[in-house]
Design a protein around this motif. Structure first.
Motif, PDB file in Angstrom:
ATOM      1  N   SER A 219     -18.626  14.626 -11.948  1.00 11.33           N
ATOM      2  CA  SER A 219     -17.399  13.991 -11.477  1.00 11.33           C
ATOM      3  C   SER A 219     -17.709  12.898 -10.463  1.00 11.33           C
ATOM      4  O   SER A 219     -17.122  11.808 -10.499  1.00 11.33           O
ATOM      5  CB  SER A 219     -16.463  15.038 -10.848  1.00 11.33           C
ATOM      6  OG  SER A 219     -15.994  15.938 -11.818  1.00 11.33           O
TER       7      SER A 219
ATOM      8  N   THR B 281     -20.092  20.824 -12.640  1.00 11.67           N
ATOM      9  CA  THR B 281     -19.400  19.665 -13.213  1.00 11.67           C
ATOM     10  C   THR B 281     -18.942  18.698 -12.134  1.00 11.67           C
ATOM     11  O   THR B 281     -18.697  17.523 -12.424  1.00 11.67           O
ATOM     12  CB  THR B 281     -18.197  20.114 -14.067  1.00 11.67           C
ATOM     13  OG1 THR B 281     -17.395  21.047 -13.318  1.00 11.67           O
ATOM     14  CG2 THR B 281     -18.662  20.785 -15.355  1.00 11.67           C
TER      15      THR B 281
ATOM     16  N   VAL C 210     -14.601  18.098 -14.239  1.00  8.84           N
ATOM     17  CA  VAL C 210     -14.520  19.242 -13.329  1.00  8.84           C
ATOM     18  C   VAL C 210     -13.377  20.165 -13.735  1.00  8.84           C
ATOM     19  O   VAL C 210     -13.425  21.376 -13.485  1.00  8.84           O
ATOM     20  CB  VAL C 210     -14.358  18.756 -11.871  1.00  8.84           C
ATOM     21  CG1 VAL C 210     -12.977  18.154 -11.648  1.00  8.84           C
ATOM     22  CG2 VAL C 210     -14.637  19.892 -10.888  1.00  8.84           C
TER      23      VAL C 210
ATOM     24  N   ALA D  88     -14.779  11.855 -14.591  1.00 10.99           N
ATOM     25  CA  ALA D  88     -14.761  12.665 -13.370  1.00 10.99           C
ATOM     26  C   ALA D  88     -13.949  13.936 -13.560  1.00 10.99           C
ATOM     27  O   ALA D  88     -14.182  14.941 -12.883  1.00 10.99           O
ATOM     28  CB  ALA D  88     -14.200  11.847 -12.201  1.00 10.99           C
ATOM     29  N   LEU D  89     -12.983  13.922 -14.476  1.00 12.28           N
ATOM     30  CA  LEU D  89     -12.141  15.095 -14.686  1.00 12.28           C
ATOM     31  C   LEU D  89     -12.839  16.173 -15.507  1.00 12.28           C
ATOM     32  O   LEU D  89     -12.211  17.173 -15.872  1.00 12.28           O
ATOM     33  CB  LEU D  89     -10.825  14.690 -15.352  1.00 12.28           C
ATOM     34  CG  LEU D  89      -9.829  13.954 -14.454  1.00 12.28           C
ATOM     35  CD1 LEU D  89      -8.492  13.778 -15.164  1.00 12.28           C
ATOM     36  CD2 LEU D  89      -9.605  14.686 -13.138  1.00 12.28           C
TER      37      LEU D  89
END
Length: 438
Positions: free
Chosen positions: A65, A61, A388, A385-386
């Motif tokens: 991100s 991920t 992750v 991006a979060l």
């Protein structure tokens, strides 16, 4: 943030007000299609790279991100570039940047290199950011304000057409031609990993070629020129107002941010999720075909949403869809087998209208602050991006339980639809002689 363009100040040199914009919007729809297509190739690319580089969910991920960090980093430079060289040239530059990144993926696959892959995906996403900063507000304001959400949903449906076709394209040319994509629970040899890495070369060469052709078409297309007189007036008018006085924008920025966490988390982990033995027990290549159904649901939902919003207030439609998304995400979390898979597929239908509707509600009533507000909303796409965080939750607590994060995100969208989207302190647009949208 600078105000690079004023869609209210478009000058038409060859047709009466509004009459010359249908061809321009048709061409812009092709841009929406292409950036949707390229973005969703990532959903197929992630499980592929996971097997090639032997990544955990957090590392997988992280690839996505990096993609969405580009939105945060590139939004302000994109706005300045549009101000400096103009709308049409910026579209061409954005497409060429995307083409360069796509060709860079050929280098990354030839090495193969995880680091070079991250850099090239960042380059592609930066090009898409430039297109987003210009195109979304343009479509929203080109017509009556009350149908802005409907209009943006309609054009975004072509974005969803691209996202629907991308998994089929990439599933066949990437996963379908790789060992990792056509087998289950197998550790690849070094030779197999190298061969699998090189399976992305052909798809990205094809994509780069299409982007270059589209850049040439746009460079030669007689798009309406962007006027400067109204822009100067608007800059003076902006000094009298504050973005913080507009509830719909203040809560709209985190709404976009949080929505992207939900959308990207579902899309990027979909193939890994449904291919599990206790869910659908299929190969990743087969799972990519079901991913096409998820994105197809988004396309259908946007066409339907565009029609609904002709008669029903956009915020009411958004509230209904957010409730539906919350319910099906609970199903994806707590059910098992095909029921869990179909619950996850259905979230595409309910996610469909969220981005364009939140965006149009967020800039409603901003008047001369529209460009700054649009820029902030585009920057909020960095919320993807979060994803992750969901990767970390999947590693720690299990992939299925990580979808509770998505369910929580849907509740914030419901809050925004019910209360946060209410317009406060609306500002009239700045009048001008060359304002064709007056």
């Amino acid at each position: 943030m600078p105000a690079p363009i004023s869609a209210r100040s478009v000058e038409s040199t060859s047709a009466p007000a509004g009459a010359s914009y249908a061809p321009a919007l048709t061409l812009l729809a092709s841009l929406f299609f292409m950036w949707g297509f390229i973005t969703v190739i990532n959903n197929t690319l992630l499980p592929h790279l996971r097997s090639v580089f032997d990544l955990n969910y957090t590392q997988t991920t992280l690839i996505e991100s990096v993609w969405f960090i580009a939105y945060f980093v590139a939004s302000i430079p994109s706005a300045k570039l549009i101000e400096r060289i103009g709308y049409q040239k910026s579209l061409v530059v954005g497409l060429l940047v995307m083409a360069a990144g796509s060709l860079g993926m050929v280098l990354a696959a030839s090495l193969p290199s995880y680091g070079v892959t991250l850099v090239m995906l960042f380059v592609i996403a930066s090009g898409i950011t430039l297109l987003q900063v210009a195109a979304n507000p343009y479509v929203t304001v080109i017509g009556p304000p009350e149908t802005g959400s409907s209009r943006l949903n309609l054009v975004q449906a072509f974005n969803s057409l691209g996202t629907t076709l991308a998994p089929i394209f990439a599933g066949y040319l990437i996963l379908g031609r790789s060992v990792g994509g056509t087998t289950q629970d197998r550790v690849l040899t070094q030779a197999e990993r190298l061969a699998d890495a090189q399976s992305v070369i052909l798809p990205y060469v094809l994509v780069a070629g299409v982007l270059v052709v589209l850049a040439v078409v746009i460079a030669r297309f007689p798009l309406p020129a962007m006027g400067s007189a109204t822009s100067r007036v608007a800059k003076e008018e902006r000094k009298k107002h504050s973005l913080w006085n507009h509830r719909n924008l203040v809560f709209g920025v985190p709404a976009i941010f949080i929505y992207l966490i939900a959308e990207i988390g579902v899309a990027n982990l979909f193939i890994n999720f449904v291919s599990q033995r206790d869910i659908a027990n299929i190969t990743q290549a087969e799972a990519s075909r079901y991913l096409a159904l998820l994105w197809g649901g988004m396309m259908v939902g946007r066409f339907a949403g565009s029609l609904l919003m002709q008669k029903i207030a956009a915020e009411k439609v958004l509230a209904f869809f957010s409730i539906g998304a919350f319910v099906v995400m609970l199903g994806a979390t707590f059910l098992s087998g095909p029921a869990a898979m179909w619950s996850l597929i259905l979230v595409g239908l309910f996610h469909s209208i969220m981005f364009p509707t939140i965006f149009s509600l967020g800039i409603k009533g901003l008047g001369p602050l529209t460009e700054e507000g649009s820029g902030l909303l585009i920057m909020a796409i960095a919320g993807g991006a979060l994803v992750v965080v969901q990767g970390w939750l999947a590693d720690r607590y299990g992939l299925q339980w990580s979808f509770l994060l998505t369910a929580v995100c849907e509740l914030y969208i419901l809050f925004y639809a019910v209360w946060g989207s209410k317009v406060t302190n609306p500002i009239d647009d700045v009048p001008a002689d060359n304002d064709v949208f007056a």
